[in-house]
Scaffold this motif. Structure first.
Motif, PDB file in Angstrom:
ATOM      1  N   ALA A 165       0.816  -1.216   0.000  1.00 28.05           N
ATOM      2  CA  ALA A 165       0.000   0.000   0.000  1.00 28.05           C
ATOM      3  C   ALA A 165       0.854   1.272   0.000  1.00 28.05           C
ATOM      4  N   PRO A 166       1.928   1.363   0.830  1.00 29.54           N
ATOM      5  CA  PRO A 166       2.757   2.579   0.765  1.00 29.54           C
ATOM      6  C   PRO A 166       3.377   2.803  -0.610  1.00 29.54           C
ATOM      7  N   GLY A 167       3.712   1.718  -1.303  1.00 33.56           N
ATOM      8  CA  GLY A 167       4.279   1.850  -2.639  1.00 33.56           C
ATOM      9  C   GLY A 167       3.266   2.326  -3.659  1.00 33.56           C
ATOM     10  N   ILE A 168       2.002   1.908  -3.503  1.00 37.94           N
ATOM     11  CA  ILE A 168       0.937   2.407  -4.368  1.00 37.94           C
ATOM     12  C   ILE A 168       0.712   3.894  -4.096  1.00 37.94           C
ATOM     13  N   THR A 169       0.679   4.284  -2.821  1.00 37.84           N
ATOM     14  CA  THR A 169       0.529   5.698  -2.476  1.00 37.84           C
ATOM     15  C   THR A 169       1.673   6.530  -3.047  1.00 37.84           C
ATOM     16  N   GLU A 170       2.876   5.979  -3.002  1.00 40.93           N
ATOM     17  CA  GLU A 170       4.044   6.650  -3.583  1.00 40.93           C
ATOM     18  C   GLU A 170       3.790   7.001  -5.045  1.00 40.93           C
ATOM     19  N   GLY A 171       3.318   6.031  -5.816  1.00 42.31           N
ATOM     20  CA  GLY A 171       3.053   6.281  -7.226  1.00 42.31           C
ATOM     21  C   GLY A 171       1.936   7.282  -7.446  1.00 42.31           C
ATOM     22  N   LEU A 172       0.869   7.171  -6.670  1.00 41.17           N
ATOM     23  CA  LEU A 172      -0.259   8.084  -6.818  1.00 41.17           C
ATOM     24  C   LEU A 172       0.134   9.523  -6.512  1.00 41.17           C
ATOM     25  N   THR A 173       0.864   9.714  -5.414  1.00 42.64           N
ATOM     26  CA  THR A 173       1.248  11.073  -5.045  1.00 42.64           C
ATOM     27  C   THR A 173       2.301  11.643  -5.988  1.00 42.64           C
ATOM     28  N   ALA A 174       3.006  10.767  -6.724  1.00 43.30           N
ATOM     29  CA  ALA A 174       3.945  11.233  -7.742  1.00 43.30           C
ATOM     30  C   ALA A 174       3.243  11.556  -9.061  1.00 43.30           C
ATOM     31  N   GLY A 175       1.927  11.285  -9.145  1.00 43.88           N
ATOM     32  CA  GLY A 175       1.173  11.583 -10.349  1.00 43.88           C
ATOM     33  C   GLY A 175       1.234  10.501 -11.406  1.00 43.88           C
ATOM     34  N   MET A 176       1.545   9.284 -10.996  1.00 41.90           N
ATOM     35  CA  MET A 176       1.723   8.172 -11.929  1.00 41.90           C
ATOM     36  C   MET A 176       0.526   7.226 -11.904  1.00 41.90           C
TER      37      MET A 176
END
Length: 269
Positions: A188-199
């Motif tokens: 989940a933290p890795g998915i959030t990482e991508g989302l907050t990076a705009g990916m």
């Protein structure tokens, strides 16, 4: 026409280490060695995807773990304690990580297909640089050589769930538009990482932390048990915000094609 320029891949549970076994078992061992304190593998998995110091701190704040810690030691887990556990964790992790460097079945074929389309291969990890400096060459011996990699302690701003490691990949790879990137992760933290990076984000279910079993353990499950574990993993990753979820990175090409089609229509994540 907009098109996918790069995929940004997590390491353990996504590309290597089926079940993300290497880090979780070491967390259990490190707490036992440093403080004779017991945690379960399931508890060790809860903060998975974060940088390892942050993982230990978050682990100590889990209600059941914190309650047992306070009962055993009479106070909460302080940052000084986290430092000591981390110091115990690091040599144990460095000794074990190369044993789990072999890419998951089918992953290298997928990456070869992506490279053949001109897509760059970026990567980042919750592992700190001193662990990655062991894991990266070990994985290269098996044929996995991403175009760049970023460790959890490379970025002053911090690691997951923030966007900074993914965005460092964007800089190193020379990407023109973050919407042309896909972040693959099993946590989940890795998915959030991508989302907050705009990916765009794609969750990895069966081979990753959400199921949390080695390949042999997975194969030993009955079909009914596999179905339950798979559905739970898919739900966890979709709840985290993943645009798509797949069993394994080996199965990811249809998701990439769907995202490519969305970009051709100028859609953004």
């Amino acid at each position: 026409m907009q098109q996918i320029e790069a995929v940004i891949l997590d390491w353990a549970g996504t590309v290597v280490d089926f079940g993300s076994v290497a880090p979780t078992t070491i967390f259990v061992e490190a707490l036992k060695q440093a403080y004779n304190f017991d945690i379960s593998l399931a508890e060790a998995r809860v903060p998975m995807g974060m940088g390892k110091w942050d993982h230990i701190k978050t682990l100590g704040q889990l209600p059941e773990v914190s309650a047992r810690w306070q009962k055993q030691f009479g106070n909460v887990m302080t940052d000084d304690v986290v430092d000591e556990i981390y110091r115990t964790f690091m040599p144990l992790q460095k000794a074990k990580v190369a044993e789990h460097a072999k890419p998951i079945a089918g992953v290298l074929d997928t990456l070869a297909r992506l490279k053949g389309q001109g897509i760059k291969i970026g990567s980042c990890s919750g592992y700190p640089r001193e662990v990655m400096e062991i894991l990266v060459p070990a994985a290269a011996n098996y044929g996995y050589k991403p175009d760049c990699w970023v460790a959890s302690d490379d970025i002053a701003a911090g690691s997951r769930p923030g966007p900074w490691m993914a965005l460092q990949n964007v800089q190193q790879l020379g990407i023109t538009n973050v919407a042309n990137c896909i972040k693959f992760d099993d946590s989940a933290p890795g998915i959030t990482e991508g989302l907050t990076a705009g990916m765009w984000t794609v969750g990895i279910a069966i081979t990753g932390n959400s199921v949390g079993l080695t390949e042999q353990e997975w194969l030993n499950l009955s079909s009914a048990q596999q179905k339950i574990a798979k559905e739970k993993a898919y739900d966890t990753l979709y709840q985290a915000g993943a645009h798509y979820v797949v069993d394994s990175l080996a199965d990811a090409l249809p998701a990439v094609q769907s995202i490519q089609a969305a970009r051709a229509r100028n859609q953004r994540p």
